[in-house]
Design an enzyme around this catalytic site. Structure first.
Site, PDB file in Angstrom:
ATOM      1  N   GLU A 134       0.567   4.119   0.919  1.00  0.00           N
ATOM      2  CA  GLU A 134       0.063   5.162   1.816  1.00  0.00           C
ATOM      3  C   GLU A 134       1.227   5.995   2.328  1.00  0.00           C
ATOM      4  O   GLU A 134       2.278   5.470   2.653  1.00  0.00           O
ATOM      5  CB  GLU A 134      -0.674   4.521   2.993  1.00  0.00           C
ATOM      6  CG  GLU A 134      -2.012   3.927   2.580  1.00  0.00           C
ATOM      7  CD  GLU A 134      -2.616   3.039   3.669  1.00  0.00           C
ATOM      8  OE1 GLU A 134      -1.867   2.539   4.520  1.00  0.00           O
ATOM      9  OE2 GLU A 134      -3.850   2.845   3.635  1.00  0.00           O
TER      10      GLU A 134
ATOM     11  N   GLU B  20      -7.461  -1.171  14.559  1.00  0.00           N
ATOM     12  CA  GLU B  20      -8.124  -2.019  13.570  1.00  0.00           C
ATOM     13  C   GLU B  20      -7.151  -3.111  13.152  1.00  0.00           C
ATOM     14  O   GLU B  20      -6.096  -2.819  12.595  1.00  0.00           O
ATOM     15  CB  GLU B  20      -8.521  -1.159  12.362  1.00  0.00           C
ATOM     16  CG  GLU B  20      -9.150  -1.943  11.229  1.00  0.00           C
ATOM     17  CD  GLU B  20      -9.224  -1.120   9.944  1.00  0.00           C
ATOM     18  OE1 GLU B  20      -9.514   0.090  10.020  1.00  0.00           O
ATOM     19  OE2 GLU B  20      -8.968  -1.683   8.864  1.00  0.00           O
TER      20      GLU B  20
ATOM     21  N   ARG C 237       0.837  -1.206   0.000  1.00  0.00           N
ATOM     22  CA  ARG C 237       0.000   0.000   0.000  1.00  0.00           C
ATOM     23  C   ARG C 237       0.867   1.249   0.000  1.00  0.00           C
ATOM     24  O   ARG C 237       1.655   1.458   0.907  1.00  0.00           O
ATOM     25  CB  ARG C 237      -0.904   0.014   1.230  1.00  0.00           C
ATOM     26  CG  ARG C 237      -1.913  -1.099   1.155  1.00  0.00           C
ATOM     27  CD  ARG C 237      -2.842  -1.108   2.340  1.00  0.00           C
ATOM     28  NE  ARG C 237      -3.487  -2.415   2.371  1.00  0.00           N
ATOM     29  CZ  ARG C 237      -4.795  -2.624   2.486  1.00  0.00           C
ATOM     30  NH1 ARG C 237      -5.597  -1.604   2.640  1.00  0.00           N
ATOM     31  NH2 ARG C 237      -5.295  -3.835   2.479  1.00  0.00           N
TER      32      ARG C 237
ATOM     33  N   SER D 127     -10.437  -6.346   8.648  1.00  0.00           N
ATOM     34  CA  SER D 127     -11.531  -5.681   7.968  1.00  0.00           C
ATOM     35  C   SER D 127     -12.154  -6.691   7.022  1.00  0.00           C
ATOM     36  O   SER D 127     -11.433  -7.472   6.400  1.00  0.00           O
ATOM     37  CB  SER D 127     -10.960  -4.491   7.194  1.00  0.00           C
ATOM     38  OG  SER D 127     -11.973  -3.593   6.891  1.00  0.00           O
TER      39      SER D 127
ATOM     40  N   ARG E 125      -0.201  -6.209  12.920  1.00  0.00           N
ATOM     41  CA  ARG E 125      -1.060  -5.513  13.886  1.00  0.00           C
ATOM     42  C   ARG E 125      -1.578  -6.459  14.963  1.00  0.00           C
ATOM     43  O   ARG E 125      -1.651  -6.108  16.133  1.00  0.00           O
ATOM     44  CB  ARG E 125      -2.229  -4.842  13.157  1.00  0.00           C
ATOM     45  CG  ARG E 125      -1.798  -3.601  12.404  1.00  0.00           C
ATOM     46  CD  ARG E 125      -2.996  -2.863  11.856  1.00  0.00           C
ATOM     47  NE  ARG E 125      -2.613  -1.560  11.334  1.00  0.00           N
ATOM     48  CZ  ARG E 125      -3.480  -0.599  11.060  1.00  0.00           C
ATOM     49  NH1 ARG E 125      -4.776  -0.793  11.248  1.00  0.00           N
ATOM     50  NH2 ARG E 125      -3.069   0.560  10.581  1.00  0.00           N
TER      51      ARG E 125
ATOM     52  N   ARG F  15       1.299   2.624  13.316  1.00  0.00           N
ATOM     53  CA  ARG F  15       0.455   1.483  12.945  1.00  0.00           C
ATOM     54  C   ARG F  15       0.430   1.175  11.449  1.00  0.00           C
ATOM     55  O   ARG F  15      -0.307   0.297  11.028  1.00  0.00           O
ATOM     56  CB  ARG F  15      -0.971   1.701  13.458  1.00  0.00           C
ATOM     57  CG  ARG F  15      -1.501   3.113  13.291  1.00  0.00           C
ATOM     58  CD  ARG F  15      -2.948   3.230  13.730  1.00  0.00           C
ATOM     59  NE  ARG F  15      -3.127   3.300  15.160  1.00  0.00           N
ATOM     60  CZ  ARG F  15      -4.323   3.221  15.765  1.00  0.00           C
ATOM     61  NH1 ARG F  15      -5.420   3.084  15.047  1.00  0.00           N
ATOM     62  NH2 ARG F  15      -4.417   3.304  17.069  1.00  0.00           N
ATOM     63  N   HIS F  16       1.215   1.883  10.655  1.00  0.00           N
ATOM     64  CA  HIS F  16       1.208   1.663   9.208  1.00  0.00           C
ATOM     65  C   HIS F  16       2.546   1.142   8.682  1.00  0.00           C
ATOM     66  O   HIS F  16       3.606   1.603   9.081  1.00  0.00           O
ATOM     67  CB  HIS F  16       0.877   2.959   8.472  1.00  0.00           C
ATOM     68  CG  HIS F  16      -0.561   3.348   8.572  1.00  0.00           C
ATOM     69  ND1 HIS F  16      -1.019   4.174   9.572  1.00  0.00           N
ATOM     70  CD2 HIS F  16      -1.644   3.011   7.830  1.00  0.00           C
ATOM     71  CE1 HIS F  16      -2.331   4.331   9.421  1.00  0.00           C
ATOM     72  NE2 HIS F  16      -2.731   3.634   8.385  1.00  0.00           N
TER      73      HIS F  16
END
Lengths: 420, 420
Positions: free
Chosen positions: A200, A343, A198, A346, A394, A206-207
């Site tokens: 991002e 989270e 990803r 998902s 996570r 947390r990423h």
């Protein structure tokens, strides 16, 4: 007891008069403790004088009848073979006495895993994946592999890494979403353990830009509850497995992991909004929760005794095109699983009806032509299905109470790290 | 027997007077056969009239006391629930009576897995991976994950897919080589099940641009023989596991898999060259064997009773920079494992001595600066180590006697295929 052969690295050496104590980091989380006495084994004692921290060696020995070390199993050595010596002093303390900054820990992870605390994390990571596979095997899921080089992303363009695939533009897969769904045309239950890519630009605790996930899809479901149940069972299975198989590692990490109480709370998205608003937060009813809101909600839920809880029924405006919508068109069958405000998974029930899926794509502003290979799979008896993606790092981060997701992966890929 | 619930898709339907026979493709490789009699179950018979090939359904039923079908287990149905019907006639024959071209099979693999023959391949692929993990667990290997986005390729630039990683150029990993070696500074045995990305422009029956591998590295070895032994044991374990657990699948595929005889022949590279030259082939003494030469060698070895054989001692001029060289400097500790003329694995003992590794990089014309993150790991007690990468699709292809490596993977990425 008999003779054992153990290989590893010296992480600690201490001389007390005519005794040398050497700690060797090997496969088990606690070091092996070699006690060399000049009187008892003069040759090995002499060798012990010459080797230092960082030396790679194998020894043959038997467990000492009297175990005096709290740090590991004590051995009386019969033979020591040196395999390699460091050519420079070690840049970090592999015994863990000198605390290292996270940046240093990430840079030298391959060396610091000699430290029982770092090693424990990756032994438990291994257990987590073993547990997951054992769960899937017992529950009729087949392991599949889906492509990481893809023509279209499941979650749109903004977070896709672009790649040149011969004459064509392609992307790195954000998730196996589209492919595992297509497989629901021929398998009833699949799972994949896979990297997620990803692009991002976040730089948070947390990423990660390359992370690993446990991805699941199951067909012939009667409602999203079937999927919630699978995820709840999987998480419980993993935690119980680690509690059973990794007592020493948990102890070394000082982790207070405990069996989760089930069923996990099912909190409606709208309820979460109401709770957060009552705490004074400004929360949109049509957007996904922010990291901050998730964290805040975690605190509130903790106060009510909930560590693991689902948030169910996300609004359509906030989700991917592929989630099934409720009759009202406002809410969907999408859920998140949060673990103490983070989270970790998902998922949801998907739209399996061709016409509705086509309309959903259009409504989200996507071009159905780019998804024709995917849509095709919904024409020939696609059963109701659902699934989820569970973030390995996570989950591990929360299970072990780590402060940063980067502690849960051997090699970090984030906004600034492309090496090692 | 009791009541069972089975879900799947209709792949065959036949009416004989007042009897309907429906074959349902479910999780087991053989279809479930539903016999509906108008007299016995008039309601279900009526439903049976209305549903056709491609319908997704679940039924509850019990095994028929008299089993008359050779194709699968016969059930008497108590209940049938329809989950989805096709909205278009199926584009392929999921029963497998009408043979499909490979191109069609690749395009509709997600649908054709309803066909027992296609399904059998992927059930066995699942077994292959389960077997490998079981072997590793029993033998003290820890599972790791290494990054797929990398700054430098293990095998040089020509076959790297380039990717834009924020501000930097990066590549897709060809193999975990560099990373699994670095981990030898802190673990004694690791394995990874991982995608390989190779931008090779070949379009052959044995190449994929995205394939899966079982990657291994083990430290504290005494010679390359330790690594050969691990690979030999692993292959034997996998084949025996499949023989034991996949009898029905092997039968449906008509595969004549048998337990390999051990030890696998260790053929020196120079011997292979001599053998091939004696057959009139022009073979270089400093280059890797061509696909054609490998194939030819496979025929010769088959004549001598060898199905699986190592080729050991590749010349330095033909290998990656990281292989350990013999004293003479000409040959290395690199090996291949060939299975009936197909290279299914490649590996060897690595150079673990910092100075020699640095020189090897330079000699191969690589810039040590690009590999500094990797070289660093060789300074602090790097033990002698070795390992291999084993191609999952190629192994499966040979085990099942498939004609094309594309038959062994669910979604194909090759020179021309980026979808589905």
């Amino acid at each position: 007891m008999g003779l054992k052969r153990i290989c590893g690295w010296i992480i600690r050496k201490k001389s007390i008069g005519r005794i040398i104590i050497i700690e060797v980091s090997s496969d088990s989380v606690k070091p092996s403790v070699l006690v060399l006495k000049e009187e008892r084994e003069p040759e090995l004692f002499k060798l012990g004088m010459e080797i230092d921290i960082g030396t790679a060696l194998c020894f043959e020995g038997e467990e000492a009848p009297e175990q005096r070390s709290a740090r590991g199993v004590e051995y009386i050595a019969r033979k020591i073979e040196v395999y390699a010596k460091p050519i420079e002093p070690l840049p970090v303390d592999t015994m863990g006495k000198v605390p290292a900054l996270l940046d240093t820990r990430i840079k030298y992870r391959w060396l610091l895993v000699r430290n029982p605390v770092e090693k424990a994390i990756f032994i438990i990571r291994n257990s987590l994946l073993n547990a997951a596979r054992e769960y899937f095997s017992k529950n009729g899921f087949i392991e599949v592999q889906t492509p990481k080089i893809v023509a279209a992303g499941a979650e749109g363009g903004a977070t896709l890494f672009k790649i040149q695939y011969f004459e064509n533009d392609a992307y790195l897969s954000q998730s196996p979403q589209l492919f595992k769904q297509m497989l629901m045309a021929g398998f009833t239950r699949v799972y994949e353990i896979t990297p997620y890519f990803r692009a991002e630009k976040y730089n948070t605790t947390r990423h990660l830009n390359e992370s690993w996930g446990i991805d699941v899809e199951q067909g012939f479901i009667n409602s999203v509850e079937d999927v919630l149940q699978t995820l709840e069972n999987l998480i419980t299975y993993i935690i119980e497995y680690v509690l059973k198989n990794n007592k020493e590692e948990l102890e070394i990490l000082g982790a207070t992991l405990k069996k989760p109480s089930t069923p996990f709370k099912r909190l409606k998205f709208q309820e979460a909004v109401d709770i957060l608003r009552s705490e004074g937060l400004e929360i949109s009813e049509t957007e996904d929760l922010s990291d901050y809101a998730e964290k805040k909600l975690g605190e509130i839920m903790a106060g009510k005794g909930y560590e693991l809880y689902f948030i169910v029924g996300f609004p359509w405006a906030s989700t991917g095109f592929y989630y099934m919508r409720d009759e009202d068109g406002v809410y969907t069958r999408k859920f998140d699983l949060d673990y103490s405000g983070l989270e970790i998974a998902s998922g949801g029930q998907r739209e399996h009806r061709y016409e509705k899926l086509l309309n959903a794509l259009k409504e989200k502003g996507l071009n159905p032509e780019n998804f024709s290979f995917y849509l095709e799979a919904f024409k020939y008896g696609m059963p109701p299905h659902g699934g989820f993606g569970l973030g390995v790092e996570r989950l591990l981060m929360r299970m072990l109470n780590l402060e940063n997701v980067r502690e849960a992966i051997l090699f970090v890929r984030d906004r600034t790290r492309l090496v090692p």
